[in-house]
Write a protein that holds these residues in place. Structure first.
Motif, short mmCIF file in Angstrom:
data_model
loop_
_atom_site.label_atom_id
_atom_site.label_comp_id
_atom_site.label_asym_id
_atom_site.label_seq_id
_atom_site.Cartn_x
_atom_site.Cartn_y
_atom_site.Cartn_z
N ASP A 283 -4.01 -33.33 13.23
CA ASP A 283 -2.59 -32.26 12.98
C ASP A 283 -3.32 -32.54 11.04
N ASN A 284 -3.50 -31.46 10.38
CA ASN A 284 -3.53 -32.15 8.93
C ASN A 284 -5.48 -32.43 8.65
N THR A 285 -6.20 -32.26 9.67
CA THR A 285 -6.63 -32.68 9.18
C THR A 285 -8.18 -31.18 10.28
N GLY A 288 -4.54 -27.07 10.12
CA GLY A 288 -3.67 -27.13 9.26
C GLY A 288 -2.12 -26.97 9.83
N GLY A 289 -0.98 -27.97 9.56
CA GLY A 289 0.12 -28.38 10.67
C GLY A 289 -0.29 -29.05 11.53
N ILE A 299 0.67 -22.98 14.06
CA ILE A 299 -0.99 -23.70 13.42
C ILE A 299 -2.16 -23.05 12.78
N THR A 307 -6.50 -21.64 3.38
CA THR A 307 -6.10 -22.78 4.56
C THR A 307 -6.72 -22.86 5.26
N PHE A 311 -10.05 -25.18 6.47
CA PHE A 311 -9.87 -26.39 8.54
C PHE A 311 -10.97 -25.65 8.95
N ASP A 389 -6.01 -37.11 6.82
CA ASP A 389 -5.84 -37.02 6.59
C ASP A 389 -4.29 -37.97 5.40
N ASN A 390 -4.54 -38.55 6.98
CA ASN A 390 -3.14 -39.90 6.05
C ASN A 390 -3.15 -40.60 5.73
N ASP A 411 -5.69 -35.08 -0.48
CA ASP A 411 -4.61 -33.90 0.42
C ASP A 411 -4.93 -32.56 0.50
N PRO A 413 -7.19 -30.47 1.80
CA PRO A 413 -8.69 -29.83 2.85
C PRO A 413 -9.66 -29.11 2.16
#
Lengths: 637, 81
Positions: A283-285, A288-289, A299, A307, A311, A389-390, A411, A413
């Motif tokens: 997720d988010n890596t 997106g979403g 997503i 975006t 990705f 991403d976190n 943060d 991408p």
């Protein structure tokens, strides 16, 4: 000195703490060498002043840092310009790459003589590699040649100088060379037309670099592409004319941190320390979403929106890495069916489940998952790169597993590909057939291990693998892979003796040695070359100089098959005894009992942990093995 | 910028560049007083000052400086231009 967003920053590293000076003072003052704290500092974006201060503090613990799991490396530098700025800061950068580095700088203006002269200080320093840092001034390529023939001659002469110095590295120093490419000038003589004039400095530099890279490609030497590094920074910032005129320093002082890092990647790769596996969050890596919340339709991935394309670019990069031999794995906090959904049902996804060697989707912490991934793949956690991403996950992994590379991707991408790839975790010195097939081979390995869980009984399982072991003497076709194995294998390696390709070739031709390369195939595929043994033929006893094996085939009884084969040849040659030794390193505890398990008897144990072993061939009978051996007898047998 | 302010900042830079635990700033300080101040760390010193104050010196502007005080003056002069 460099701002975080400057062209000089190592943007994939976290910023250094505010109180670097106080931390270094405390480290320097402490009685014992705190490797973890030193390394933690080196893993931040230190500037040139901080690198020098950390390097100085490191020198206080000269003897101790070698015992701390760092790989020792001696680098000699032969340069046509001042290199002290680099040599005084390199030890701190090297620490970031798990190296304990000692630098020997040829004195200014003495570089060529020191290399060409036998028994010079440089040769006596017995370096592991020699950096040849020659600029275009010293190679006669700093002035335009407005005659095509003259231009061509100038380039060939410059290449000739480098070739003779590289040959001197091999002959007089016994080490591979690392050769820098030439940085083209910022100034043009004609303007854009410089590109069309063979003798413009820009065109000659580019031609020199291309020919250099081609000529060194298949040998033991490495190219350090400083021209590309300068392009990344930008020539306007890279070049510092005042420093050149005042002090013969070839580029801006702020570029030292980057220059050092790029150089140390090559040194680490020479030591087999380049990373092997990219672990990806989902997720988010990779999209997106959040798949669990947003669902398949929610997503963002694929063409049509910025975006989604960012990705997609991350997936394309991962796929390209896989094609060159880097393994891919997933570590995601998700319910597994959700996590797998896009790979099956989203048409825009480039990555598919089959591209991943391990897929971990659960609610465990990421560090535990990374340990599982490494164990499943039979590699160390120090071979992993973790993209997430976190920031909280990144921090957790950095704290629990500091040896895992965790790029500080921010943060946005759109920046992930650039940040990850600029970090240079996967530095390679060669690209072999084995690399091309690695990801597929690991895929087969996982089928094997799933199969093993079903097979239950180990003996039954091994028999069912239908293994075929091919044992042949060293040859030209295998040389590059043999050298790669000798220089990369750490865990299953009895003596950890490293060798250049030239040395491998010399061993192959030496009638006093028995040198064998071993391949293993089974019903799931070809594992490629997985084992090397070298014995010295010392009359009626043969001594094991080198025995190493890829951990991919641990527990398959290959060692026993190899010994049975060596014993057969030895007996045929009238040999009565085999001897072996185990030299402990930071990484090879795995094989401490290797010879004992094979039936050798301990004859000597030294205080440093080195042990000597002996096998009377009269008492040896080869076991019944689940492996078929296809062997060619050595030419000198 | 006031002269005192500049010399305070340069004192900080000296600690970073010459790896000093503490520094009693004095205009008369020179390479003779600080062991780690050699030709190479001198270059890091100049570059660190240039970065910090956002200016660039020519060789001529820095080659005859005798002590830190003269460096502070050079910075002050450059900044006021």
């Amino acid at each position: 000195m460099a701002r975080p967003d400057s062209a000089f920053s190592l943007s994939w590293l976290p910023a250094p703490p505010d109180n670097v000076r106080a931390i270094v003072r405390a480290l320097k003052g402490s009685a014992a060498f705190d490797a973890k704290a030193f390394r933690g500092l080196a893993l931040t974006d230190l500037d040139v002043n901080q690198l020098e201060s950390v390097s100085r503090a490191l020198s206080v613990f000269e003897g101790e840092s070698e015992k701390s799991g760092l790989a020792p490396f001696k680098l000699a530098i032969a340069a046509s310009h001042t290199m002290e700025m680099a040599s005084k800061t390199l030890p701190a950068t090297a620490l970031r790459h798990a190296l304990h580095l000692k630098v020997h700088c040829a004195s200014y203006g003495q570089a060529a003589q020191q290399l060409l002269e036998q028994g010079s200080d440089l040769a006596r320093a017995r370096p592991d590699a020699v950096l040849l840092a020659f600029d275009r001034h010293s190679l006669g390529l700093d002035r335009a040649r407005l005659d095509n023939l003259q231009a061509e001659t100038a380039i060939e002469e410059a290449l000739g100088v480098i070739a003779s110095l590289v040959a001197a590295c091999h002959r007089n120093v016994g080490a591979p060379a690392i050769v820098q490419t030439l940085v083209p000038p910022q100034e043009s003589l004609f303007g854009s037309f410089d590109a069309s004039i063979a003798g413009s400095v820009r065109a000659m530099t580019i031609e020199f670099n291309a020919k250099l890279a081609r000529r060194l490609r298949d040998g033991p030497d490495a190219v350090f592409d400083v021209a590309h590094l300068a392009a990344i920074v930008g020539l306007q910032q890279w070049q510092a004319p005042r420093l050149w005129y005042d002090a013969k320093i070839p580029f801006a002082v702020e570029a030292i941190a980057l220059y050092n890092d790029h150089l140390c990647r090559i040194l680490a790769a020479l030591r087999g320390l380049a990373r092997k596996c990219l672990v990806l969050d989902l997720d988010n890596t990779l999209w997106g979403g959040v798949i669990g919340d947003d669902g398949l339709e929610g997503i963002r991935i694929g063409q049509g929106c910025g975006t989604g394309e960012a990705f997609l670019a991350i997936q394309a990069m991962a796929l390209e890495l896989r094609q060159r031999g880097i393994l891919l794995a997933v570590s995601s906090k998700n319910d597994e069916p959700n996590a797998r959904l896009p790979f099956y049902h989203h048409a825009e996804m480039l990555l598919r489940e089959t591209h991943f060697s391990v897929f971990q989707a659960n609610w465990d912490d990421k560090a535990s998952n990374l340990v599982t991934i490494a164990r499943t793949l039979n590699i160390g956690t120090e071979a992993l790169v973790f993209l997430d991403d976190n920031p909280a996950e990144r921090e957790q992994v950095r704290q629990s597993l500091p040896e895992v590379a965790v790029p500080e991707v921010g943060d946005n991408p759109s920046e992930y590909v650039r940040t990850l790839m600029q970090a240079g975790y996967f530095e390679a010195l060669a690209f072999a057939e084995e690399d091309r097939r690695r990801a597929d081979m690991y895929g087969a390995n996982l089928e094997r291990s799933a199969f093993r869980q079903q097979a239950g009984d180990l003996a039954e399982y091994l028999r069912s693998l239908e293994m075929v072991c091919t044992i042949v003497p060293f040859d030209d076709a295998g040389r590059s892979r043999i050298a790669q194995l000798i220089n990369k294998s750490n865990q299953f390696n009895l003596t950890t003796r490293r060798r250049t390709e030239a040395e491998v070739q010399a061993i192959a031709c030496d009638p006093g040695k028995l040198a064998l390369q071993i391949r293993l195939a089974d019903r799931f595929g070809d594992n490629g070359m997985i084992c090397i043994v070298i014995f010295d033929r010392l009359g009626d006893l043969w001594h094991c100089d080198t025995w190493l094996m890829s951990c991919r085939v641990l527990g398959r009884r290959v060692e026993e098959a190899v010994l049975a084969h060596v014993a057969k040849i030895a007996r045929a040659a009238g040999v009565g005894r085999l001897t072996g030794e185990y030299i402990p390193s930071a990484k090879n505890a795995l094989v401490r009992d290797h010879f004992a398990k094979l039936g050798f008897v301990l004859i000597n144990a030294l205080p440093d942990g080195t042990t000597h072993w002996e096998l009377e061939l009269a008492h040896y009978t080869s076991p019944d093995l689940p492996i078929k051996v296809a062997a060619a007898m050595p030419a000198h047998g | 910028m006031e002269r005192d302010e500049i010399s305070a900042i340069i004192g900080e830079i000296m600690c970073d560049v010459f790896d000093l635990e503490e520094l009693k700033y004095d205009d008369a300080l020179s390479a003779d007083d600080i062991e780690e101040w050699d030709s190479l760390s001198h270059i890091r010193f100049i570059v660190s000052i240039e970065k910090r104050f956002g200016l660039v010196f020519s060789s001529a502007e820095i080659e005859h400086l005798q002590n830190v005080g003269e460096m502070v003056d050079a910075v002050k002069q450059k900044l006021s231009k």
